[in-house]
Write an enzyme that holds these catalytic residues in place. Structure first.
Site, PDB file in Angstrom:
ATOM      1  N   GLY A  12      40.493  74.268   2.410  1.00  0.00           N
ATOM      2  CA  GLY A  12      39.997  73.709   1.164  1.00  0.00           C
ATOM      3  C   GLY A  12      38.804  72.810   1.403  1.00  0.00           C
ATOM      4  O   GLY A  12      38.173  72.859   2.458  1.00  0.00           O
ATOM      5  N   CYS A  13      38.506  71.976   0.440  1.00  0.00           N
ATOM      6  CA  CYS A  13      37.355  71.072   0.530  1.00  0.00           C
ATOM      7  C   CYS A  13      37.422  70.259   1.819  1.00  0.00           C
ATOM      8  O   CYS A  13      38.436  69.637   2.124  1.00  0.00           O
ATOM      9  CB  CYS A  13      37.347  70.143  -0.679  1.00  0.00           C
ATOM     10  N   PHE A  14      36.336  70.264   2.563  1.00  0.00           N
ATOM     11  CA  PHE A  14      36.358  69.594   3.868  1.00  0.00           C
ATOM     12  C   PHE A  14      36.450  68.079   3.787  1.00  0.00           C
ATOM     13  O   PHE A  14      36.842  67.434   4.747  1.00  0.00           O
ATOM     14  CB  PHE A  14      35.221  70.043   4.776  1.00  0.00           C
ATOM     15  N   TRP A  15      36.136  67.480   2.654  1.00  0.00           N
ATOM     16  CA  TRP A  15      36.214  66.014   2.542  1.00  0.00           C
ATOM     17  C   TRP A  15      37.630  65.506   2.780  1.00  0.00           C
ATOM     18  O   TRP A  15      37.852  64.577   3.542  1.00  0.00           O
ATOM     19  CB  TRP A  15      35.758  65.545   1.167  1.00  0.00           C
ATOM     20  N   HIS A 155      43.949  67.017  -1.006  1.00  0.00           N
ATOM     21  CA  HIS A 155      44.809  66.974   0.180  1.00  0.00           C
ATOM     22  C   HIS A 155      45.614  65.682   0.192  1.00  0.00           C
ATOM     23  O   HIS A 155      45.088  64.628  -0.154  1.00  0.00           O
ATOM     24  CB  HIS A 155      43.956  67.035   1.449  1.00  0.00           C
TER      25      HIS A 155
END
Length: 171
Positions: A12-15, A155
């Site tokens: 998912g979004c790497f942040w 997350h």
């Protein structure tokens, strides 16, 4: 420093991935970027086929690859294909990019254990593929949630999510 190892994961979004993984014991450094796609020098606006990924440098004297993977499976949903939360598309797929045969073996064993555990309601769809070139993302994406703690993430740790110990686990 030469004893450090690398792991490359996408979930998912790497942040959000970076924000949680960088805090794990034994993690020396992280950087976000793109891998697994068709173009060289991808950017946030142009990364066809690439997954938003995190490259992890870790100290194997303090943690092992299996522990990193177990945390990875705890903080994202590995049963949704090309999606995490509201983020949809191949950029947000669940993937493990292994750097050697040992990482591949540990990844496949861990996925089998996650599936067998019943901790997720569906079957794991995480890709396991050889690591290719890792392209570092633009500076504004590095450590994003450390700089913008109110920023977007999908997350979160699930503290009760623990895989049973594998009798023959060697990580």
């Amino acid at each position: 420093m030469s004893d450090h190892k690398k792991a490359i994961l996408a979930g998912g979004c790497f942040w959000g991935m970076q924000d949680l993984i960088r805090k794990q014991p034994g993690v020396v450094s992280t950087r976000v970027g793109y891998t697994g796609g068709q173009n060289d020098h991808p950017t946030y606006r142009n990364h066809p086929g690439h997954a938003e990924s995190i490259e992890i440098t870790y100290d194997p004297a303090q943690t092992d690859y299996r522990a990193l993977l177990e945390f990875f499976f705890q903080i994202h949903d590995p049963t949704t294909k090309n999606r995490q939360g509201n983020d949809v598309g191949t950029s947000y797929r669940s993937a493990i990019f292994y750097v050697d045969d040992d990482q591949k073996r540990v990844a496949l064993d861990t996925i089998a254990d996650v599936d067998a555990s019943g901790l997720w309601p569906g079957k794991v769809v995480t890709e396991v593929t050889p690591a290719g070139e890792f392209w570092e993302a633009e500076p504004e994406h590095q450590d994003y949630l450390e700089r913008m703690p109110w920023g977007y993430t999908c997350h979160f740790p699930r503290p009760d999510w623990k895989l049973p110990k594998r009798a023959d686990a060697k990580a």
